[in-house]
Design a protein around this motif. Structure first.
Motif, PDB file in Angstrom:
ATOM      1  N   GLN A  12       0.842  -1.325   0.075  1.00  0.00           N
ATOM      2  CA  GLN A  12       0.187   0.068  -0.034  1.00  0.00           C
ATOM      3  C   GLN A  12       0.931   1.289  -0.016  1.00  0.00           C
ATOM      4  O   GLN A  12       0.326   2.307  -0.126  1.00  0.00           O
ATOM      5  N   GLY A  13       2.131   1.124   0.361  1.00  0.00           N
ATOM      6  CA  GLY A  13       3.172   2.082   0.242  1.00  0.00           C
ATOM      7  C   GLY A  13       2.979   3.002   1.611  1.00  0.00           C
ATOM      8  O   GLY A  13       3.207   4.265   1.553  1.00  0.00           O
ATOM      9  N   ARG A  14       2.415   2.342   2.635  1.00  0.00           N
ATOM     10  CA  ARG A  14       2.342   3.053   3.905  1.00  0.00           C
ATOM     11  C   ARG A  14       2.913   2.206   5.120  1.00  0.00           C
ATOM     12  O   ARG A  14       2.872   1.103   5.117  1.00  0.00           O
ATOM     13  N   PHE A  15       3.480   3.071   5.950  1.00  0.00           N
ATOM     14  CA  PHE A  15       3.927   2.416   7.292  1.00  0.00           C
ATOM     15  C   PHE A  15       3.039   2.991   8.431  1.00  0.00           C
ATOM     16  O   PHE A  15       2.611   3.982   8.435  1.00  0.00           O
ATOM     17  N   ARG A  16       2.952   2.063   9.261  1.00  0.00           N
ATOM     18  CA  ARG A  16       2.430   2.600  10.508  1.00  0.00           C
ATOM     19  C   ARG A  16       3.223   2.379  11.759  1.00  0.00           C
ATOM     20  O   ARG A  16       4.022   1.618  11.813  1.00  0.00           O
ATOM     21  N   LEU A  28       4.317  -2.336   8.118  1.00  0.00           N
ATOM     22  CA  LEU A  28       4.125  -2.052   6.569  1.00  0.00           C
ATOM     23  C   LEU A  28       2.930  -2.555   6.265  1.00  0.00           C
ATOM     24  O   LEU A  28       2.659  -3.708   6.573  1.00  0.00           O
ATOM     25  N   LYS A  40      -0.912  -6.241   8.357  1.00  0.00           N
ATOM     26  CA  LYS A  40       0.203  -5.336   8.879  1.00  0.00           C
ATOM     27  C   LYS A  40       1.398  -6.410   8.727  1.00  0.00           C
ATOM     28  O   LYS A  40       1.235  -7.348   9.600  1.00  0.00           O
ATOM     29  N   TYR A  60      10.243   6.357   7.268  1.00  0.00           N
ATOM     30  CA  TYR A  60       9.082   5.652   7.822  1.00  0.00           C
ATOM     31  C   TYR A  60       7.810   6.605   8.269  1.00  0.00           C
ATOM     32  O   TYR A  60       6.683   6.456   7.879  1.00  0.00           O
ATOM     33  N   ARG A  61       8.177   7.847   8.731  1.00  0.00           N
ATOM     34  CA  ARG A  61       7.290   8.917   9.074  1.00  0.00           C
ATOM     35  C   ARG A  61       6.563   9.423   7.641  1.00  0.00           C
ATOM     36  O   ARG A  61       5.434   9.685   7.560  1.00  0.00           O
ATOM     37  N   ASN A  63       6.566   7.684   4.667  1.00  0.00           N
ATOM     38  CA  ASN A  63       6.242   6.517   3.761  1.00  0.00           C
ATOM     39  C   ASN A  63       7.080   6.585   2.422  1.00  0.00           C
ATOM     40  O   ASN A  63       6.563   6.599   1.396  1.00  0.00           O
ATOM     41  N   ASP A  64       8.173   6.597   2.579  1.00  0.00           N
ATOM     42  CA  ASP A  64       9.240   6.803   1.490  1.00  0.00           C
ATOM     43  C   ASP A  64       9.003   5.540   0.634  1.00  0.00           C
ATOM     44  O   ASP A  64       9.197   4.600   1.237  1.00  0.00           O
ATOM     45  N   VAL A  68       9.650   1.636   1.325  1.00  0.00           N
ATOM     46  CA  VAL A  68       8.595   0.460   1.340  1.00  0.00           C
ATOM     47  C   VAL A  68       9.157  -0.641   0.333  1.00  0.00           C
ATOM     48  O   VAL A  68       8.797  -1.755   0.949  1.00  0.00           O
TER      49      VAL A  68
END
Length: 161
Positions: A12-16, A28, A40, A60-61, A63-64, A68
């Motif tokens: 999804q290209g996103r981190f939590r 991820l 996750k 991470y902040r 969502n580089d 990813v």
């Protein structure tokens, strides 16, 4: 994966990122191709903030995308999290339509933009339109042909005579 599927996943290209005191958890977010559910993957668990490289933490902040990709391509994360990526159609060997007789034997260099798990023998056979036996007979590689690779490689193709 929540669905216990062996299917491929997409990023999804996103981190939590979750903070618990001075410890961070980083996940991820991925999507299962079979059931379309988001899950996750644990990237870091209960890791002290001081253990992170500041650039990595910033990645991470925000969502580089490169971060990813590097995490999705990390075989240790995949093994630990029990997921696989769908590599079908992800690579091919660009071959000229005709090779002049005077250039044999032909030296070929394969370069990947990203690390991929492809068996050199299979890539060469598909790219050159040869059988695997013909590849074994005509192609000389610097790496074992049965081992999957994640880096580029060079090989030499001998004439068909």
């Amino acid at each position: 994966m929540d669905c216990r599927s062996e299917s491929a996943t997409t990023g999804q290209g996103r981190f939590r990122v979750n903070a618990n005191g001075k410890l961070l958890d980083v996940w991820l977010l991925i999507r299962c191709v079979s059931c379309d559910r988001t899950s996750k993957l644990t990237v870091h668990e209960r890791t002290p903030v001081s253990a992170f490289n500041p650039a990595e933490l910033e990645g991470y902040r925000v969502n580089d995308p490169e971060l990813v990709a590097s995490r999705l391509l990390d075989p240790l994360l995949a093994r630990r999290s029990h997921f696989t990526l769908d590599w079908a159609g992800a690579w091919h060997l660009d071959v000229p339509s005709a090779v002049p007789d005077e250039v044999w034997p032909l030296q070929v260099e394969v370069i990947f933009e990203d690390p991929v798990p492809v068996r050199p023998e299979r890539l060469i056979a598909q790219g050159l339109g040869l059988s695997r036996n013909e590849v074994r007979r005509r192609v000389k590689c610097g790496i074992p042909s049965r081992r999957p690779t994640s880096a580029g490689f060079t090989f030499t193709v001998l004439t068909g005579d």
